[in-house]
Scaffold this active site. Structure first.
Site, mmCIF file in Angstrom:
data_model
loop_
_atom_site.group_PDB
_atom_site.id
_atom_site.type_symbol
_atom_site.label_atom_id
_atom_site.label_comp_id
_atom_site.label_asym_id
_atom_site.label_seq_id
_atom_site.Cartn_x
_atom_site.Cartn_y
_atom_site.Cartn_z
ATOM 1 N N LYS A 112 1.023 -0.998 -0.189
ATOM 2 C CA LYS A 112 -0.136 -0.001 0.370
ATOM 3 C C LYS A 112 1.158 1.324 -0.236
ATOM 4 O O LYS A 112 0.468 2.315 -0.192
ATOM 5 C CB LYS A 112 -0.663 -0.173 1.016
ATOM 6 C CG LYS A 112 -2.308 -1.114 1.148
ATOM 7 C CD LYS A 112 -3.303 -0.246 2.322
ATOM 8 C CE LYS A 112 -4.568 -1.771 1.281
ATOM 9 N NZ LYS A 112 -5.246 -1.557 2.619
ATOM 10 N N LYS A 196 -4.566 -9.143 -6.523
ATOM 11 C CA LYS A 196 -6.544 -9.935 -6.150
ATOM 12 C C LYS A 196 -7.437 -8.884 -7.054
ATOM 13 O O LYS A 196 -6.967 -7.516 -6.959
ATOM 14 C CB LYS A 196 -6.300 -9.793 -4.307
ATOM 15 C CG LYS A 196 -5.617 -8.546 -3.854
ATOM 16 C CD LYS A 196 -6.409 -8.237 -2.164
ATOM 17 C CE LYS A 196 -6.063 -7.159 -1.613
ATOM 18 N NZ LYS A 196 -6.527 -6.676 -0.249
ATOM 19 N N LYS A 199 -10.567 -2.659 -4.392
ATOM 20 C CA LYS A 199 -11.442 -1.515 -4.610
ATOM 21 C C LYS A 199 -10.683 -0.583 -4.709
ATOM 22 O O LYS A 199 -10.556 0.221 -5.599
ATOM 23 C CB LYS A 199 -12.316 -0.869 -3.052
ATOM 24 C CG LYS A 199 -12.784 -2.057 -2.471
ATOM 25 C CD LYS A 199 -12.940 -1.379 -0.850
ATOM 26 C CE LYS A 199 -13.914 -2.109 -0.237
ATOM 27 N NZ LYS A 199 -13.702 -1.911 1.295
HETATM 28 P P1 TYM Z 1 -10.720 -4.877 3.562
HETATM 29 O O1 TYM Z 1 -11.863 -3.875 3.938
HETATM 30 O O2 TYM Z 1 -10.040 -4.735 2.544
HETATM 31 O O3 TYM Z 1 -11.587 -6.649 3.169
HETATM 32 C C1 TYM Z 1 -13.406 -6.269 3.561
HETATM 33 C C2 TYM Z 1 -13.037 -8.051 4.121
HETATM 34 O O4 TYM Z 1 -12.895 -8.410 2.251
HETATM 35 C C3 TYM Z 1 -11.826 -10.005 2.048
HETATM 36 N N1 TYM Z 1 -11.591 -9.159 0.541
HETATM 37 C C4 TYM Z 1 -11.274 -10.148 -0.318
HETATM 38 N N2 TYM Z 1 -11.750 -11.714 0.562
HETATM 39 C C5 TYM Z 1 -11.179 -11.990 -1.551
HETATM 40 N N3 TYM Z 1 -10.895 -11.697 -2.102
HETATM 41 C C6 TYM Z 1 -10.261 -10.322 -2.350
HETATM 42 N N4 TYM Z 1 -10.085 -10.383 -3.982
HETATM 43 C C7 TYM Z 1 -10.427 -9.770 -1.317
HETATM 44 N N5 TYM Z 1 -10.282 -8.651 -1.009
HETATM 45 C C8 TYM Z 1 -11.381 -8.645 0.161
HETATM 46 C C9 TYM Z 1 -10.740 -8.861 3.277
HETATM 47 O O5 TYM Z 1 -10.212 -10.672 3.398
HETATM 48 C C10 TYM Z 1 -11.757 -9.038 4.030
HETATM 49 O O6 TYM Z 1 -11.793 -10.175 5.123
HETATM 50 N N6 TYM Z 1 -7.617 -4.726 7.806
HETATM 51 C C11 TYM Z 1 -8.999 -5.045 7.383
HETATM 52 C C12 TYM Z 1 -10.076 -5.229 8.034
HETATM 53 C C13 TYM Z 1 -10.080 -5.331 9.383
HETATM 54 C C14 TYM Z 1 -10.048 -6.084 10.247
HETATM 55 C C15 TYM Z 1 -10.521 -6.054 11.350
HETATM 56 C C16 TYM Z 1 -10.481 -7.443 9.327
HETATM 57 C C17 TYM Z 1 -10.039 -3.967 10.260
HETATM 58 N N7 TYM Z 1 -10.104 -4.436 11.905
HETATM 59 C C18 TYM Z 1 -10.546 -6.966 12.078
HETATM 60 C C19 TYM Z 1 -10.926 -8.640 10.131
HETATM 61 C C20 TYM Z 1 -10.932 -8.560 11.978
HETATM 62 C C21 TYM Z 1 -8.980 -5.078 5.833
HETATM 63 O O7 TYM Z 1 -8.854 -4.146 5.273
HETATM 64 O O8 TYM Z 1 -10.507 -4.962 4.538
#
Ligand code: TYM
Length: 332
Positions: A112, A196, A199
């Site tokens: 990032k 992957k 967004k």
């Molecule tokens: P974020 O917002 O990027 O994504 C949300 C969830 O979607 C999953 N994800 C994917 N799974 C499969 N293939 C993909 N291409 C893909 N893109 C996103 C992510 O793995 C996630 O589960 N840091 C985290 C948010 C977070 C969080 C937490 C999660 C903050 N605190 C505590 C669990 C527990 C994030 O940026 O997810």
């Protein structure tokens, strides 16, 4: 220890098929099995600059996407991270437990921050500490996520373990268990099977958004990168065909079929045929969710009331656990 699941999704724009298959689908099963807390993680979002009006709108839209996908706001806690100040307080405490060497290993920061790491926000660097705080604030035992979050979860476990050891508080924080779906933990971009689905990808053609129309889904799948060969009979033959592998994986997941059974059904068929079938199954599942998201966005008062109720419930658990943390540390 009581089973409790926690997960978060960043309100940084449209949720896409990767979020849905990698995370939300997993949430839908878990809500039947244990208490769950689902969080719109807006504190995480601001580690990269967000326009305030967009952040507000996206926070409501992420809430709407949770509800439209089938998360039950009565049974689970659904709330916004910034509304419970305990997240920030515990994140600071855990930043004093976490080690710089541990953070330096985080590959997501490297991705990032890009080439100019010096210009990345400090928040982006310590983001995994905040994620540990999210989970440990509720003493969550299970964390459903896509595989891109695996390293952050391992860090959360290390932080929990070090806190328990440093403060002689055996088993105070449970070591959270990652729940990562085996078959579809990483949905890949439709333009590049080695990246992957995300967004932040500049090309909207790289992803299917939950709010995409029928036509958009059809067009995006039609344009999705593949290769010239037809669908093979075995998984082995897909080893160097990441785009083909990804589309078949998505199809298997959307139809609830085993990957091997999809190959049996489709082997020898051209991608032009397969893509039509794939578009239809995606449209069938995603378009009703997108429509509900749009309808819910017409009733912001309702969405805000869900978040308010969630905040109140989350805050009770958070304060109870934080009180003990403050005692353990010697603040009171
Ligand atoms: P974020 O917002 O990027 O994504 C949300 C969830 O979607 C999953 N994800 C994917 N799974 C499969 N293939 C993909 N291409 C893909 N893109 C996103 C992510 O793995 C996630 O589960 N840091 C985290 C948010 C977070 C969080 C937490 C999660 C903050 N605190 C505590 C669990 C527990 C994030 O940026 O997810």
């Amino acid at each position: 220890m009581k089973k409790l699941a926690f997960s978060g999704v960043q309100p940084t724009g449209n949720l896409h098929l990767g979020n849905y298959l990698g995370a939300i689908n997993n949430f839908l099963n878990l809500q039947k099995q244990m208490e769950c807390i689902f969080c719109v993680v807006d504190l995480h979002a601001i580690t990269i600059f967000q326009d305030p009006e967009s952040l507000k709108k996206n926070s409501l839209e992420t809430t709407a996407s949770f509800l439209a996908s089938g998360l039950d706001s009565e049974k689970n806690i659904i709330f916004k991270q910034s509304s419970v100040s305990g997240h920030s307080e515990l994140a600071w405490i855990l930043s004093c437990v976490s080690r710089i060497g541990w953070l330096n290993r985080m590959t997501q920061f490297k991705d990032k921050a890009g080439k100019d790491k010096e210009k990345a926000s400090v928040g982006l660097y310590i983001y995994p500490n905040l994620m540990a705080a999210d989970i440990l604030l509720y003493k969550a035992t299970h964390v459903p996520v896509g595989s891109d979050q695996k390293q952050h979860l391992e860090l959360s476990r290390d932080i929990a373990q070090k806190f328990n050891k440093d403060f002689n508080s055996k088993n105070f924080f449970p070591l959270p268990e990652p729940l990562i779906l085996k078959n579809i933990s990483r949905v890949m971009s439709l333009r590049d099977g080695n990246k992957k689905m995300s967004k932040s990808d500049e090309s909207d053609y790289s992803r299917i958004n939950l709010k995409d129309s029928k036509d958009e889904i059809f067009k995006k799948i039609k344009k999705a990168k593949t290769d010239t060969k037809p669908i093979p009979a075995s998984k082995k033959e897909l080893i160097n065909r990441p785009e083909a592998n990804n589309l078949i994986n998505i199809y298997a997941e959307m139809t609830d079929k085993k990957f091997e059974n999809v190959l049996d059904e489709m082997s020898g068929k051209e991608f032009s045929f397969f893509k039509k079938e794939l578009s239809e199954v995606i449209i069938d599942k995603i378009c009703p969710i997108g429509k509900k998201v749009k309808d819910l966005m017409g009733d912001k008062t309702y969405l805000e009331s869900i978040l308010k109720k969630g905040k109140e419930k989350a805050n009770i658990i958070a304060e109870e656990n934080l009180k003990k943390v403050r005692e353990i540390i010697g603040f009171v």
